[in-house]
Scaffold this motif. Structure first.
Motif, short mmCIF file in Angstrom:
data_model
loop_
_atom_site.label_atom_id
_atom_site.label_comp_id
_atom_site.label_asym_id
_atom_site.label_seq_id
_atom_site.Cartn_x
_atom_site.Cartn_y
_atom_site.Cartn_z
N SER A 1 -0.29 6.25 72.57
CA SER A 1 -1.05 5.85 71.48
C SER A 1 -2.59 5.05 71.96
O SER A 1 -2.91 3.93 71.38
N LYS B 1 -3.36 3.23 74.19
CA LYS B 1 -3.36 1.86 74.46
C LYS B 1 -2.80 1.69 76.03
O LYS B 1 -3.14 1.11 76.87
N THR C 1 -7.26 -2.30 75.47
CA THR C 1 -7.65 -2.51 74.03
C THR C 1 -8.84 -3.24 73.50
O THR C 1 -9.37 -3.71 74.72
N GLU D 1 -0.84 -6.85 71.31
CA GLU D 1 -2.01 -6.57 71.14
C GLU D 1 -2.88 -7.95 70.84
O GLU D 1 -3.77 -8.50 71.07
N SER E 1 0.22 -2.59 60.29
CA SER E 1 0.01 -1.84 61.21
C SER E 1 0.25 -2.49 62.70
O SER E 1 0.62 -1.70 63.46
N LEU E 2 -0.01 -3.70 62.74
CA LEU E 2 0.10 -4.40 64.12
C LEU E 2 1.71 -4.41 64.26
O LEU E 2 2.14 -4.07 65.39
N ASN F 1 4.14 -2.22 62.90
CA ASN F 1 4.78 -1.17 63.08
C ASN F 1 4.33 -0.37 64.32
O ASN F 1 5.17 0.38 65.08
N LYS F 2 3.16 -0.69 64.74
CA LYS F 2 2.69 0.20 66.04
C LYS F 2 3.78 -0.31 67.16
O LYS F 2 3.90 1.01 67.91
N ASN F 3 3.95 -1.29 67.28
CA ASN F 3 4.75 -1.33 68.62
C ASN F 3 6.26 -1.24 68.24
O ASN F 3 7.13 -1.23 69.08
N GLN F 4 6.71 -1.19 67.04
CA GLN F 4 8.21 -0.79 66.81
C GLN F 4 8.56 0.33 67.58
O GLN F 4 9.74 0.38 67.86
N LYS F 5 7.54 1.53 67.57
CA LYS F 5 8.05 2.85 68.05
C LYS F 5 8.39 2.55 69.64
O LYS F 5 9.00 3.64 70.14
N ASN G 1 11.45 -1.14 59.78
CA ASN G 1 9.98 -0.97 59.35
C ASN G 1 9.53 -2.43 58.66
O ASN G 1 10.54 -3.46 58.28
#
Lengths: 325, 333
Positions: A28, A30, A46, A183, B138-139, B141-145, B155
């Motif tokens: 992604s 990053k 980032t 992040e 979005s912050l 969910n981004k790292n959840q995957k 989620n």
């Protein structure tokens, strides 16, 4: 040995290129995961705010890697904070620098226009944080020309990492780039470190030699003792250090830093000044009396010291006892 | 009591109307209020698009009530407060005391009508973060995957959101805010530090969401206030040796195991660890002041010299000696 060419930019494009060349897993835009063939760890990148980006290198390499950085199109500064276990090599214009490690300097400011080579140590933890800053943004806040000149002249600015920034970078060691909120965390840390860096240049004061109050008190106690005993010989340095409750070397060091003169020299200087007072006091019949009073074993020695300080002989200053009419 | 109805938002549109409603004016990034209401600093900053911070450190002259009726419902307000004195927040269903020694982290959905009260004479310190819900989402969910066990993670939409959530902020955030407070408001250094602190605090909020930390207003109110009281006791007596779980549990009228469990829920830390961490942070402040030697600092916080050094190193990553060597401070003036 693996050799890789790369450049830096504010956007994630440079990292993509590195990932392709390394044949590494790239997640992604990053996180870059080191391929197992040459080590383990990750490289995180980032964007923080417009004009500021950050990349964190946290790897252990199993074979020698050479990272050749070429000139980048954008005009950037790279602030490199190195907290690796052992010194990494940085080569600029064939000059070698060691970065990282407890004993070495950990902060380098590099101009993106000048190519350099970075060689991380093998089989040790490499932990470096690089803040990529737009030159315009940094120059705006570091108005002092002499600093920018310094950077241009040396091609590289080299310094210690200040304590608070060090603590901030260390706190990054406890988390993984896969944590929720990483992040935001790294952004926060970067901004605070950048503020520390700018603060250092906005208020450019020498990191003053730190003497704590208890020590200054102890020093002035020994000074009082010396001034009250000018008449006698210089007490031994061991005696003075003991009085201040310090080791001899520490006492000498602190004394030098505070009064800009070694203790013995200080004593002689004060003693000669005192002698001048006596010479002009019109209370003594002869100079020998004064020399005896001040516990000098030889008159010659006294005259030497006196001449050295005042640049004239004590005979010129001596005034005999006032004849009572 | 003076009452004001106003609104906030995750952009800077609200600033002008907020100032004029309170008969104040906007000066640079400061909102200056008339001295009859409060004196102190009020500073706003757009950290990035959709994230706005409002930093307020003021003493109120009269009882004031802020009624928040937002125009848009697309953002969250996260309040971190270190208020000393009387202050209260009231929602549709409940009302709570907030401040340094009460709930000090409040998350309010923008569609909730919330009332904030500050009594005359209270020293109100609040750092508000207004953040768009989709940014948080979005912050999150981004790292959840990337999560190691994908079955466990949820989620963002699955998280139940209360209209108002009350927490106690953790130690790290508490000290991040105290550090920020040492810097004079205004100027690039403060802006960078404020943005940095806001990001650190957002990180904490995301971690709380992930941990599903028990929302505190579900815990027995009396027990909770006892825990907060004993935290206060520990913080105010930082120089004594750790009194032991038994003693402080007794003080709070609880059994030892219940006390420890509840303490962990509130602070996500054990009482002893909480105490030691605060000791270390206090020692860092003492070292910054630069009047005591390392040995004297260790005596001051009641730790033996070598234990202090090793704890300091494991907590901050560098030894106290290294810390004092490369110290650099902000000038408050």
């Amino acid at each position: 040995m693996i050799e890789i060419d790369h450049y830096y930019s504010l956007g994630p494009d440079w990292q993509k290129e590195v990932a392709e060349k390394f044949n590494a897993k790239y997640i992604s835009e990053k996180i870059l995961l080191m391929p197992e063939s040459c080590g383990k760890g990750s490289m995180y990148f980032t964007e923080v705010i417009p004009g500021v980006s950050v990349t964190l290198l946290d790897i252990v390499v199993s074979e020698k890697v050479k990272l050749n950085r070429r000139k980048s199109e954008q005009n950037l500064y790279i602030l490199q904070y190195d907290l690796s276990e052992d010194g990494n090599q940085l080569e600029i214009n064939k000059k070698k620098y060691e970065l990282g490690d407890e004993n070495n300097l950990g902060l380098a400011l590099i101009d993106s226009q000048i190519p350099s080579t970075f060689i991380p140590v093998v089989n040790k933890k490499v932990f470096t944080l690089r803040i990529i800053v737009d030159k315009k943004m940094l120059n705006l806040h570091i108005r002092d020309e002499s600093n920018t000149q310094k950077i241009k002249k040396n091609l590289l600015y080299y310094n210690y990492i200040d304590s608070d920034s060090k603590i901030l970078i260390h706190s990054l060691k406890d988390c993984s780039p896969f944590d929720v909120g990483f992040e935001a965390f790294i952004k926060g840390i970067t901004l605070k470190i950048l503020a520390n860096f700018i603060n250092f240049y906005l208020n450019p004061k020498e990191l003053a030699f730190k003497i704590i109050r208890a020590e200054t008190d102890a020093l002035s106690k020994t000074i009082d003792y010396l001034l009250n005993n000018l008449q006698y010989q210089f007490p031994h340095i061991v005696f003075l250090a003991e009085m201040a409750g310090m080791s001899v070397s520490k006492y000498k060091l602190l004394f030098n830093k505070t009064y800009k003169i070694p203790p013995r020299q200080y004593f002689i200087q004060e003693k000669v000044k005192y002698a001048y007072k006596l010479l002009t006091s019109q209370k003594f019949n002869s100079m020998n009396e004064i020399i005896l009073y001040l516990n000098y074993s030889k008159a010659k020695y006294f005259i030497e010291q006196y001449e050295e300080y005042f640049n004239r002989s004590p005979y010129n200053d001596f005034v005999t006892i006032k004849a009572t009419p | 009591m003076k009452k004001f109805t106003h609104h906030y938002g995750a952009d800077l549109e609200w600033v002008q109307s907020f100032a004029s409603k309170l008969k104040g004016r906007v000066q640079g990034n400061f909102i200056v209020l008339p001295e009859t209401i409060s004196n102190g600093e009020r500073y706003f900053l757009e950290c990035e698009k959709g994230v706005v911070a409002l930093y307020s450190d003021a003493i109120y002259q009269i009882d004031t009530e802020f009624i928040q009726e937002n125009i848009s419902d697309d953002f969250l307000s996260i309040y971190y407060t270190l208020t000393e004195g009387e202050a209260k927040v009231t929602g549709n269903k409940f009302s709570y005391s907030i401040g340094r020694w009460y709930f000090n982290m409040v998350v309010v959905d923008s569609k909730t009508k919330a009332k904030f009260q500050a009594m005359a004479g209270s020293k109100v310190f609040v750092l508000c973060i207004f953040i768009k819900k989709d940014i948080i989402e979005s912050l999150y969910n981004k790292n959840q995957k990337f999560s190691q066990n994908p079955n466990k993670c949820k989620n963002y939409n699955q998280i139940k959101m209360q209209e108002m959530q009350m927490y106690r902020m953790n130690n790290k955030s508490f000290h991040a805010i105290t550090d920020l407070r040492k810097i004079k408001a205004g100027g690039i250094l403060f802006d960078l530090n404020l943005m940095g602190t806001v990001n650190l605090l957002i990180n904490e909020y995301l971690t709380i969401l992930n941990e599903e930390r028990e929302v505190l207003h579900l815990v027995n109110k009396k027990d909770l206030s006892e825990i907060m009281l004993s935290q206060r006791y520990l913080m105010e007596n930082i120089d004594i040796p750790f009194p032991g779980n038994k003693l402080i549990a007794n003080k709070a009228n609880m059994s030892e195991s219940k006390y420890i469990n509840l303490f962990k829920k509130v602070t996500s830390d054990t009482p002893c660890n909480f105490f030691i961490c605060n000791k270390l942070i206090r020692s860092k402040e003492l070292l910054q002041e630069n009047t005591l030697s390392i040995a004297q600092v260790a005596t001051q916080i009641n730790l033996t010299n070598s234990y202090f050094s090793s704890k300091f190193k494991s907590y901050f990553g560098i030894s106290p000696k290294t810390y004092t060597k490369q110290l650099q401070r902000y000038d408050r003036d």
